[in-house]
Motif scaffolding. Sequence first.
Motif, short mmCIF file in Angstrom:
data_model
loop_
_atom_site.label_atom_id
_atom_site.label_comp_id
_atom_site.label_asym_id
_atom_site.label_seq_id
_atom_site.Cartn_x
_atom_site.Cartn_y
_atom_site.Cartn_z
N ALA A 69 0.83 -1.20 0.00
CA ALA A 69 0.00 0.00 0.00
C ALA A 69 0.87 1.25 0.00
N ALA A 70 1.93 1.25 0.80
CA ALA A 70 2.82 2.41 0.85
C ALA A 70 3.51 2.62 -0.49
N ARG A 71 3.94 1.53 -1.12
CA ARG A 71 4.59 1.66 -2.43
C ARG A 71 3.61 2.17 -3.48
N ALA A 72 2.38 1.68 -3.43
CA ALA A 72 1.38 2.12 -4.39
C ALA A 72 1.07 3.60 -4.21
N ALA A 73 0.90 4.05 -2.97
CA ALA A 73 0.60 5.45 -2.70
C ALA A 73 1.76 6.35 -3.12
N ALA A 74 2.99 5.89 -2.89
CA ALA A 74 4.16 6.66 -3.32
C ALA A 74 4.19 6.79 -4.84
N SER A 75 3.83 5.70 -5.52
CA SER A 75 3.82 5.71 -6.98
C SER A 75 2.74 6.65 -7.52
N VAL A 76 1.56 6.59 -6.95
CA VAL A 76 0.47 7.46 -7.41
C VAL A 76 0.84 8.93 -7.23
N THR A 77 1.41 9.25 -6.07
CA THR A 77 1.80 10.63 -5.81
C THR A 77 2.87 11.07 -6.80
N ARG A 78 3.82 10.19 -7.09
CA ARG A 78 4.84 10.52 -8.07
C ARG A 78 4.24 10.76 -9.45
N THR A 79 3.33 9.90 -9.87
CA THR A 79 2.71 10.05 -11.18
C THR A 79 2.00 11.39 -11.31
N VAL A 80 1.24 11.74 -10.28
CA VAL A 80 0.50 13.00 -10.30
C VAL A 80 1.45 14.19 -10.37
N LEU A 81 2.47 14.19 -9.52
CA LEU A 81 3.41 15.31 -9.51
C LEU A 81 4.20 15.38 -10.81
N ALA A 82 4.55 14.22 -11.39
CA ALA A 82 5.29 14.22 -12.66
C ALA A 82 4.45 14.83 -13.77
N GLU A 83 3.16 14.53 -13.78
CA GLU A 83 2.28 15.11 -14.80
C GLU A 83 2.18 16.63 -14.63
N ILE A 84 2.11 17.08 -13.38
CA ILE A 84 2.05 18.52 -13.13
C ILE A 84 3.34 19.19 -13.58
N VAL A 85 4.48 18.60 -13.22
CA VAL A 85 5.77 19.17 -13.60
C VAL A 85 5.92 19.19 -15.12
N ASP A 86 5.50 18.13 -15.79
CA ASP A 86 5.61 18.09 -17.24
C ASP A 86 4.74 19.17 -17.89
N GLY A 87 3.54 19.38 -17.33
CA GLY A 87 2.68 20.44 -17.86
C GLY A 87 3.31 21.81 -17.66
N ALA A 88 3.89 22.02 -16.48
CA ALA A 88 4.56 23.29 -16.20
C ALA A 88 5.80 23.45 -17.08
N ARG A 89 6.50 22.36 -17.32
CA ARG A 89 7.69 22.40 -18.18
C ARG A 89 7.33 22.83 -19.60
N ARG A 90 6.20 22.34 -20.10
CA ARG A 90 5.78 22.75 -21.45
C ARG A 90 5.44 24.23 -21.48
N ALA A 91 4.82 24.71 -20.42
CA ALA A 91 4.49 26.14 -20.37
C ALA A 91 5.77 26.97 -20.32
N ALA A 92 6.76 26.52 -19.55
CA ALA A 92 8.02 27.26 -19.47
C ALA A 92 8.78 27.22 -20.79
N ALA A 93 8.70 26.09 -21.50
CA ALA A 93 9.41 25.95 -22.76
C ALA A 93 8.92 26.95 -23.80
N GLU A 94 7.65 27.33 -23.70
CA GLU A 94 7.11 28.32 -24.63
C GLU A 94 7.78 29.68 -24.46
N GLU A 95 8.38 29.90 -23.30
CA GLU A 95 9.12 31.14 -23.05
C GLU A 95 10.62 30.88 -22.98
N SER A 96 11.02 29.72 -23.51
CA SER A 96 12.44 29.35 -23.57
C SER A 96 13.08 29.34 -22.19
N ARG A 97 12.36 28.80 -21.20
CA ARG A 97 12.89 28.69 -19.85
C ARG A 97 12.91 27.22 -19.43
N LYS A 98 13.90 26.87 -18.61
CA LYS A 98 13.93 25.55 -17.98
C LYS A 98 13.68 25.64 -16.49
#
Length: 260
Positions: free
Chosen positions: A45-74
């Motif tokens: 259960a702990a491993r599954a919850a850690a994985s779910v949290t990681r997946t959610v945060l990774a999707e958020i970071v990737d979305g923010a990364r695409r927004a930053a890339a439009e302004e040529s920022r990392k």
Amino acid sequence: MTAPPARPERRGHEAASPAEVPPFKPSLVTTVFRDVTPMHVSRPAARAAASVTRTVLAEIVDGARRAAAEESRKRLVPADLLAAIGRDVELEVGAGWYAHSPTFRDRLGVPYDAGAGAAPSRERRRPRKPSAVAGAHRFEAGVRKLLRSRGVTAVPAMVRDLNGIASAFLTDLARDAAMVVREGGIQRFGAVALVTPGEPADAPFPKDALGAGSARRGDRRTIGRDDVLAATTIQLFGGGLRRRALAEAREAAPDRAGAR
């Protein structure tokens, strides 16, 4: 002496698979769950919850990364976080953090708690158990590791927001998993279909893919892997993010002979 074989080069999403980049440790997950419920949390259960949290945060970071890339920022800034959520409503999770962050104050029209995240004064009593807001700092090491794995950095305000969203999301996930155990399963569930005008709709989301049957296995004192998967279906709506989170959680915590 024979040289060791060269490791294959990894690119893109493969380089940041859940198995290779586990930024949120199961021990942190267990601590958060214990803040919410006295129930025992199994290792799967702990491993599954850690994985779910990681997946959610990774999707958020990737979305923010695409927004930053439009302004040529990392380097990500809070405006990139708002842009990511604005473009994909599935990413609007961990809402308990929003009222405590100036990033969301104007966007959502919620009152801003100026004391959130500040060091408590001598007159202010500490809560008996840390709340999602008070405990957000515990996620910083994992958030920074996740950012590095996605090839970006972030300003301190953005890191704090990601910490807070992760903490609030995992706290909510723990509450729902405990509810699933108490009630013996999910009594009512469904799926929300998000359709973009002019684009074909996704195939119907099968109920058995939710991992949330009407009955559960195990006792009423232990939160198991399937309880976390069921809680994930409550926390995440739509098809895409929920499907990925469930699939990656099952990979991170496989059901070996019904182990909970």
